[in-house]
Design a protein around this motif. Structure first.
Motif, PDB file in Angstrom:
ATOM      1  N   ALA A 122       3.822  -0.811   3.700  1.00  0.00           N
ATOM      2  CA  ALA A 122       4.221  -2.227   3.680  1.00  0.00           C
ATOM      3  C   ALA A 122       3.186  -3.138   4.344  1.00  0.00           C
TER       4      ALA A 122
ATOM      5  N   GLU B 200       0.330  -9.565   4.556  1.00  0.00           N
ATOM      6  CA  GLU B 200      -0.379 -10.861   4.522  1.00  0.00           C
ATOM      7  C   GLU B 200      -0.229 -11.558   3.176  1.00  0.00           C
TER       8      GLU B 200
ATOM      9  N   PHE C  59       9.072  -3.135   6.905  1.00  0.00           N
ATOM     10  CA  PHE C  59      10.388  -2.540   7.168  1.00  0.00           C
ATOM     11  C   PHE C  59      10.753  -2.567   8.630  1.00  0.00           C
ATOM     12  N   ARG C  60       9.724  -2.224   9.474  1.00  0.00           N
ATOM     13  CA  ARG C  60      10.104  -1.894  10.861  1.00  0.00           C
ATOM     14  C   ARG C  60       9.603  -2.911  11.870  1.00  0.00           C
TER      15      ARG C  60
ATOM     16  N   TYR D 171      17.863  -5.425  -3.737  1.00  0.00           N
ATOM     17  CA  TYR D 171      16.626  -5.242  -4.512  1.00  0.00           C
ATOM     18  C   TYR D 171      16.334  -6.449  -5.389  1.00  0.00           C
TER      19      TYR D 171
ATOM     20  N   ARG E 234      14.354  -8.676  -3.186  1.00  0.00           N
ATOM     21  CA  ARG E 234      12.996  -8.168  -2.958  1.00  0.00           C
ATOM     22  C   ARG E 234      12.151  -8.316  -4.210  1.00  0.00           C
TER      23      ARG E 234
ATOM     24  N   GLN F  88       3.541   3.613  -1.044  1.00  0.00           N
ATOM     25  CA  GLN F  88       4.971   3.687  -0.737  1.00  0.00           C
ATOM     26  C   GLN F  88       5.631   2.362  -1.115  1.00  0.00           C
TER      27      GLN F  88
ATOM     28  N   HIS G  64       7.487   5.867  -4.134  1.00  0.00           N
ATOM     29  CA  HIS G  64       8.869   5.482  -3.803  1.00  0.00           C
ATOM     30  C   HIS G  64       9.482   4.571  -4.856  1.00  0.00           C
TER      31      HIS G  64
ATOM     32  N   VAL H 136      13.122   5.230  -4.899  1.00  0.00           N
ATOM     33  CA  VAL H 136      13.407   6.524  -4.262  1.00  0.00           C
ATOM     34  C   VAL H 136      14.087   6.246  -2.928  1.00  0.00           C
TER      35      VAL H 136
ATOM     36  N   GLY I  39      16.619  10.847   1.098  1.00  0.00           N
ATOM     37  CA  GLY I  39      17.313  12.038   0.582  1.00  0.00           C
ATOM     38  C   GLY I  39      16.958  12.316  -0.854  1.00  0.00           C
ATOM     39  N   GLU I  40      16.203  11.408  -1.513  1.00  0.00           N
ATOM     40  CA  GLU I  40      15.774  11.644  -2.900  1.00  0.00           C
ATOM     41  C   GLU I  40      14.307  12.059  -2.917  1.00  0.00           C
TER      42      GLU I  40
ATOM     43  N   THR J  44       0.778   1.680   7.214  1.00  0.00           N
ATOM     44  CA  THR J  44       2.019   2.449   7.200  1.00  0.00           C
ATOM     45  C   THR J  44       2.276   3.027   8.596  1.00  0.00           C
ATOM     46  N   SER J  45       3.546   3.021   8.983  1.00  0.00           N
ATOM     47  CA  SER J  45       3.897   3.324  10.387  1.00  0.00           C
ATOM     48  C   SER J  45       4.040   4.815  10.651  1.00  0.00           C
TER      49      SER J  45
ATOM     50  N   TYR K  84       8.698  10.660   5.846  1.00  0.00           N
ATOM     51  CA  TYR K  84       8.124  11.852   5.199  1.00  0.00           C
ATOM     52  C   TYR K  84       8.602  11.909   3.759  1.00  0.00           C
TER      53      TYR K  84
ATOM     54  N   ASN L 129      -4.842  -0.030  10.353  1.00  0.00           N
ATOM     55  CA  ASN L 129      -3.531  -0.568  10.703  1.00  0.00           C
ATOM     56  C   ASN L 129      -3.720  -1.630  11.780  1.00  0.00           C
TER      57      ASN L 129
HETATM   58  C1  BV8 Z   1      12.773  13.378   0.862  1.00  0.00           C
HETATM   59  C2  BV8 Z   1      12.818   2.828  -0.561  1.00  0.00           C
HETATM   60  C3  BV8 Z   1      13.530  15.511   0.282  1.00  0.00           C
HETATM   61  C4  BV8 Z   1      11.950   1.881  -1.232  1.00  0.00           C
HETATM   62  C5  BV8 Z   1      12.123   4.205   1.261  1.00  0.00           C
HETATM   63  C6  BV8 Z   1      10.524  15.835   6.818  1.00  0.00           C
HETATM   64  C7  BV8 Z   1      10.096  16.197   5.546  1.00  0.00           C
HETATM   65  C8  BV8 Z   1      10.684  15.640   4.411  1.00  0.00           C
HETATM   66  C9  BV8 Z   1      11.705  14.681   4.539  1.00  0.00           C
HETATM   67  C10 BV8 Z   1      12.120  14.315   5.797  1.00  0.00           C
HETATM   68  C11 BV8 Z   1      11.552  14.878   6.928  1.00  0.00           C
HETATM   69  N1  BV8 Z   1      12.158  14.335   8.015  1.00  0.00           N
HETATM   70  C12 BV8 Z   1      13.075  13.434   7.603  1.00  0.00           C
HETATM   71  C13 BV8 Z   1      13.102  13.412   6.263  1.00  0.00           C
HETATM   72  C14 BV8 Z   1      13.988  12.573   5.438  1.00  0.00           C
HETATM   73  C15 BV8 Z   1      13.415  11.192   5.151  1.00  0.00           C
HETATM   74  C16 BV8 Z   1      12.615  10.619   6.279  1.00  0.00           C
HETATM   75  O1  BV8 Z   1      11.393  10.699   6.286  1.00  0.00           O
HETATM   76  N2  BV8 Z   1      13.302  10.009   7.227  1.00  0.00           N
HETATM   77  C17 BV8 Z   1      12.623   9.397   8.333  1.00  0.00           C
HETATM   78  C18 BV8 Z   1      13.196   7.998   8.565  1.00  0.00           C
HETATM   79  C19 BV8 Z   1      12.745  10.307   9.538  1.00  0.00           C
HETATM   80  N3  BV8 Z   1      12.598  11.236   3.958  1.00  0.00           N
HETATM   81  C20 BV8 Z   1      13.220  11.135   2.757  1.00  0.00           C
HETATM   82  O2  BV8 Z   1      14.422  11.061   2.614  1.00  0.00           O
HETATM   83  C21 BV8 Z   1      12.321  11.137   1.524  1.00  0.00           C
HETATM   84  N4  BV8 Z   1      12.848  12.098   0.608  1.00  0.00           N
HETATM   85  O3  BV8 Z   1      12.222  13.836   1.810  1.00  0.00           O
HETATM   86  O4  BV8 Z   1      13.405  14.138  -0.061  1.00  0.00           O
HETATM   87  C22 BV8 Z   1      14.038  16.218  -0.903  1.00  0.00           C
HETATM   88  C23 BV8 Z   1      13.632  17.522  -1.061  1.00  0.00           C
HETATM   89  C24 BV8 Z   1      14.100  18.213  -2.160  1.00  0.00           C
HETATM   90  C25 BV8 Z   1      14.938  17.585  -3.068  1.00  0.00           C
HETATM   91  C26 BV8 Z   1      15.334  16.264  -2.893  1.00  0.00           C
HETATM   92  C27 BV8 Z   1      14.881  15.579  -1.791  1.00  0.00           C
HETATM   93  C28 BV8 Z   1      12.373   9.802   0.772  1.00  0.00           C
HETATM   94  C29 BV8 Z   1      11.603   8.769   1.511  1.00  0.00           C
HETATM   95  C30 BV8 Z   1      11.604   7.448   0.713  1.00  0.00           C
HETATM   96  C31 BV8 Z   1      12.682   6.577   1.223  1.00  0.00           C
HETATM   97  N5  BV8 Z   1      12.582   5.241   0.628  1.00  0.00           N
HETATM   98  N6  BV8 Z   1      12.324   2.985   0.783  1.00  0.00           N
HETATM   99  C32 BV8 Z   1      12.149   0.518  -0.668  1.00  0.00           C
HETATM  100  O5  BV8 Z   1      13.294   0.143  -0.403  1.00  0.00           O
HETATM  101  O6  BV8 Z   1      11.131  -0.147  -0.512  1.00  0.00           O
HETATM  102  S1  BV8 Z   1      11.295   4.399   2.721  1.00  0.00           S
HETATM  103  C33 BV8 Z   1      10.660   2.917   3.269  1.00  0.00           C
HETATM  104  O7  BV8 Z   1       9.861   3.218   4.432  1.00  0.00           O
HETATM  105  C34 BV8 Z   1       9.709   2.284   2.295  1.00  0.00           C
HETATM  106  O8  BV8 Z   1       9.601   2.940   1.064  1.00  0.00           O
HETATM  107  C35 BV8 Z   1       8.391   2.363   2.986  1.00  0.00           C
HETATM  108  O9  BV8 Z   1       7.438   2.721   2.092  1.00  0.00           O
HETATM  109  C36 BV8 Z   1       8.594   3.469   3.941  1.00  0.00           C
HETATM  110  C37 BV8 Z   1       7.578   3.522   5.060  1.00  0.00           C
HETATM  111  O10 BV8 Z   1       7.498   2.250   5.674  1.00  0.00           O
HETATM  112  P1  BV8 Z   1       6.046   1.600   5.859  1.00  0.00           P
HETATM  113  O11 BV8 Z   1       5.478   1.318   4.521  1.00  0.00           O
HETATM  114  O12 BV8 Z   1       5.235   2.467   6.770  1.00  0.00           O
HETATM  115  O13 BV8 Z   1       6.409   0.226   6.541  1.00  0.00           O
HETATM  116  P2  BV8 Z   1       6.753  -0.040   8.069  1.00  0.00           P
HETATM  117  O14 BV8 Z   1       7.388  -1.387   8.147  1.00  0.00           O
HETATM  118  O15 BV8 Z   1       7.444   1.138   8.656  1.00  0.00           O
HETATM  119  O16 BV8 Z   1       5.312  -0.110   8.761  1.00  0.00           O
HETATM  120  C38 BV8 Z   1       4.416  -1.151   8.418  1.00  0.00           C
HETATM  121  C39 BV8 Z   1       3.074  -0.802   9.029  1.00  0.00           C
HETATM  122  O17 BV8 Z   1       2.136  -1.803   8.649  1.00  0.00           O
HETATM  123  C40 BV8 Z   1       3.102  -0.789  10.547  1.00  0.00           C
HETATM  124  O18 BV8 Z   1       2.376   0.338  11.019  1.00  0.00           O
HETATM  125  C41 BV8 Z   1       2.363  -2.089  10.928  1.00  0.00           C
HETATM  126  O19 BV8 Z   1       1.630  -1.935  12.139  1.00  0.00           O
HETATM  127  C42 BV8 Z   1       1.429  -2.246   9.761  1.00  0.00           C
HETATM  128  N7  BV8 Z   1       1.044  -3.649   9.485  1.00  0.00           N
HETATM  129  C43 BV8 Z   1       1.832  -4.756   9.525  1.00  0.00           C
HETATM  130  N8  BV8 Z   1       1.100  -5.838   9.175  1.00  0.00           N
HETATM  131  C44 BV8 Z   1      -0.167  -5.400   8.904  1.00  0.00           C
HETATM  132  C45 BV8 Z   1      -0.205  -4.003   9.099  1.00  0.00           C
HETATM  133  N9  BV8 Z   1      -1.320  -3.283   8.939  1.00  0.00           N
HETATM  134  C46 BV8 Z   1      -2.438  -3.949   8.567  1.00  0.00           C
HETATM  135  N10 BV8 Z   1      -2.478  -5.293   8.354  1.00  0.00           N
HETATM  136  C47 BV8 Z   1      -1.373  -6.040   8.515  1.00  0.00           C
HETATM  137  N11 BV8 Z   1      -1.433  -7.362   8.308  1.00  0.00           N
END
Ligand code: BV8
Length: 231
Positions: free
Chosen positions: A10, A15, A21-22, A53, A56, A88, A106, A146, A149-150, A173-174, A178, A198
């Motif tokens: 994200a 910009e 997201f976070r 959605y 968004r 993502q 995703h 996605v 859990g998907e 990405t933060s 996973y 980042n």
């Molecule tokens: C799955 C939907 C399994 C789309 C999203 C270990 C292994 C596998 C899975 C897991 C695991 N542990 C836990 C899990 C489960 C889970 C998971 O990871 N949970 C986390 C919270 C612990 N994962 C899942 O469920 C995934 N599926 O594993 O399936 C499976 C196996 C077999 C069969 C079936 C299933 C699915 C993950 C996808 C979920 N969907 N969103 C939408 O609505 O948009 S996730 C959501 O967070 C978004 O998709 C987004 O992409 C994702 C990550 O967020 P970021 O993009 O990093 O954004 P964030 O705000 O967090 O950070 C922004 C960053 O930008 C920051 O670092 C910031 O500093 C930086 N920033 C800000 N401004 C700037 C900048 N950098 C530069 N310049 C700037 N100006």
């Protein structure tokens, strides 16, 4: 010329005015993940999720690609080796900037998915719960996103590219989610040079060889220019 795999999150669209997201004011501060980004949440309240959605999709359509998206498109054009962007993000800013070798792991706001038959079609600006599938006519349309859990899309293709990468970059990405947050470990295992770009170090920042901090519209063009100069 190196094979390059780039994971974006994200932060690369921040910009362009698209919420992350976070951040404190981010999407997950306004909505409970369980309610809007899980299949259970969709089953419980499809209107809430569809409208989340729709909002968004409207914001993403109004946004424009920024210098970071444009730099990655330039890298794909001029780098002799492969350049694959794995995003993502569900906005279309990479493709609108000109990236073509692109995987939306995703999903995307711009397509709708039939939960009954798997058919995909261009999403209307506003989806409604129980929209009918144009292919099988079931009232089973859902956002082509996605949820937690998907299984993310095209994982085989992603892992194949990581196994052949000479350079792996994670941009904006933060490192919370996973399997995307595990890609740096995969790339490092394959011998790739890894760089995190980042505003601040991510949760997996310590796993990168190099880190470049600053806004993506400055740091990404700088990084791309150096790569292209190096040849
Ligand atoms: C799955 C939907 C399994 C789309 C999203 C270990 C292994 C596998 C899975 C897991 C695991 N542990 C836990 C899990 C489960 C889970 C998971 O990871 N949970 C986390 C919270 C612990 N994962 C899942 O469920 C995934 N599926 O594993 O399936 C499976 C196996 C077999 C069969 C079936 C299933 C699915 C993950 C996808 C979920 N969907 N969103 C939408 O609505 O948009 S996730 C959501 O967070 C978004 O998709 C987004 O992409 C994702 C990550 O967020 P970021 O993009 O990093 O954004 P964030 O705000 O967090 O950070 C922004 C960053 O930008 C920051 O670092 C910031 O500093 C930086 N920033 C800000 N401004 C700037 C900048 N950098 C530069 N310049 C700037 N100006």
């Amino acid at each position: 010329m190196p094979n390059i795999v780039i994971l974006t999150g994200a932060g690369i669209s921040a910009e362009s005015g698209i919420e992350t997201f976070r951040a404190d004011t981010g999407l997950w501060a306004q909505h409970d993940v369980e309610d809007v980004a899980t299949p259970e949440g969709f089953a419980r309240d499809p209107a809430l999720v569809v409208n989340f959605y729709n909002a968004r999709r409207k914001a993403a359509a109004a946004a424009a690609p920024n210098a970071a998206h444009e730099a990655l498109a330039r890298l794909e054009t001029h780098n002799v080796g492969d350049v694959l962007v794995v995003t993502q993000n569900v906005d279309a800013l990479h493709e609108r900037a000109g990236s073509t070798n692109l995987i939306h792991m995703h999903g995307t706001l711009d397509t709708a998915l039939c939960a009954a038959c798997g058919h995909r079609w261009p999403a209307p600006a506003e989806m409604a719960p129980a929209d009918r599938c144009p292919d099988c006519a079931a009232p089973a349309a859902r956002p082509d996103i996605v949820w937690f859990g998907e299984m993310p899309y095209q994982m085989d293709r992603i892992f194949d590219a990581l196994s052949r990468a000479d350079i792996f970059a994670a941009i904006g990405t933060s490192g919370n989610v996973y399997p995307a947050a595990g890609f740096v470990a995969e790339a490092a295992r394959a011998g790739a040079q890894t760089v995190e770009i980042n505003l601040e170090r991510s949760l997996v920042g310590s796993q990168f060889d190099e880190v470049r901090l600053g806004p993506a519209t400055r740091t990404v063009p700088e990084w791309v220019d150096q790569l292209l100069e190096r040849g």
